[in-house]
Design an enzyme around this catalytic site. Sequence first.
Site, PDB file in Angstrom:
ATOM      1  N   SER A 189       0.844  -1.192   0.000  1.00 27.95           N
ATOM      2  CA  SER A 189       0.000   0.000   0.000  1.00 27.95           C
ATOM      3  C   SER A 189       0.880   1.243   0.000  1.00 27.95           C
ATOM      4  O   SER A 189       2.066   1.183   0.349  1.00 27.95           O
ATOM      5  CB  SER A 189      -0.878   0.008   1.262  1.00 27.95           C
ATOM      6  OG  SER A 189      -1.554   1.238   1.431  1.00 27.95           O
ATOM      7  N   TYR A 230      -3.644  -0.343   9.996  1.00 31.86           N
ATOM      8  CA  TYR A 230      -3.513  -0.701   8.583  1.00 31.86           C
ATOM      9  C   TYR A 230      -2.115  -0.362   8.079  1.00 31.86           C
ATOM     10  O   TYR A 230      -1.469  -1.168   7.392  1.00 31.86           O
ATOM     11  CB  TYR A 230      -4.579   0.039   7.777  1.00 31.86           C
ATOM     12  CG  TYR A 230      -4.573  -0.264   6.287  1.00 31.86           C
ATOM     13  CD1 TYR A 230      -5.164  -1.419   5.798  1.00 31.86           C
ATOM     14  CD2 TYR A 230      -3.968   0.609   5.388  1.00 31.86           C
ATOM     15  CE1 TYR A 230      -5.166  -1.704   4.446  1.00 31.86           C
ATOM     16  CE2 TYR A 230      -3.970   0.343   4.027  1.00 31.86           C
ATOM     17  CZ  TYR A 230      -4.567  -0.815   3.558  1.00 31.86           C
ATOM     18  OH  TYR A 230      -4.562  -1.088   2.214  1.00 31.86           O
TER      19      TYR A 230
END
Length: 258
Positions: free
Chosen positions: A146, A159
């Site tokens: 990510s 996250y």
Amino acid sequence: MSKNFFSLEGKTAVVTGGTSGIGRAIAIGLAEAGADVVATGRRPQQVEDAAAEIEARGRKSLRQPSDVNDRASLEKLLAAVLEKFGKVDILVNCAGIIKRTPTLDLGEEEWSNILNTNLTGTLRASQIFGRHMIERGQGRIINIASLNSFVALTEVAAYAASKAGVASLTRSLAVEWSKKGVTVNAIAPGVFRTDINAKLLDSTARGQELLLRTPMGRFGKTEELVGAAIYLASDSASFVTGEVLVVDGGFLASGVNQ
């Protein structure tokens, strides 16, 4: 006749989290490149729908739900794929969850759940399918990292930590397994519109800021990740391992955009 280095003909791929969003786009893309693809996830109906979509493209599939938080279900998945196809050439680890919570209020249960799915889930699947690949002396593992592997977005600390871990795990597995014929790489998507985040992106200040920080001036389309996945899964990437390939419309390159 010259060889097509991007063809996946004769390959078998498994995509965890492959029934929606980015995972589904990659699963369909691998099928269109010639692979037989097993798109798996927790929801049987979504598994069924994804398999039908793959078969509609002339490739073989399998309807086998699984949960990356359940090692036994992943072992059952591997056994089912081996029974039908005899091998797994490509594993894409795409199962993931995200929740926005101010870090002062972040409970340990939420932290653990996100880390367990995104990071430990990637490890579980990589161990189970990686052992099979190492025994065969060949394989491709593609993890989904990510932007959060590199930079922070406010109030998604769990996250971000999980995705930084995915990037680090990618390098560690590459170092251990590459001599055994298994390459391990990751794709780091920028901001892509999916059914889950469309409202956030289109109608909030956070969405406006994400758009402003993307030099291309638009959000990604999930199909724009397919080429990166095909490349890393193909013979073209035979000497590529331990890399995190960023597909972000210029987000990480950006300083001031206006």
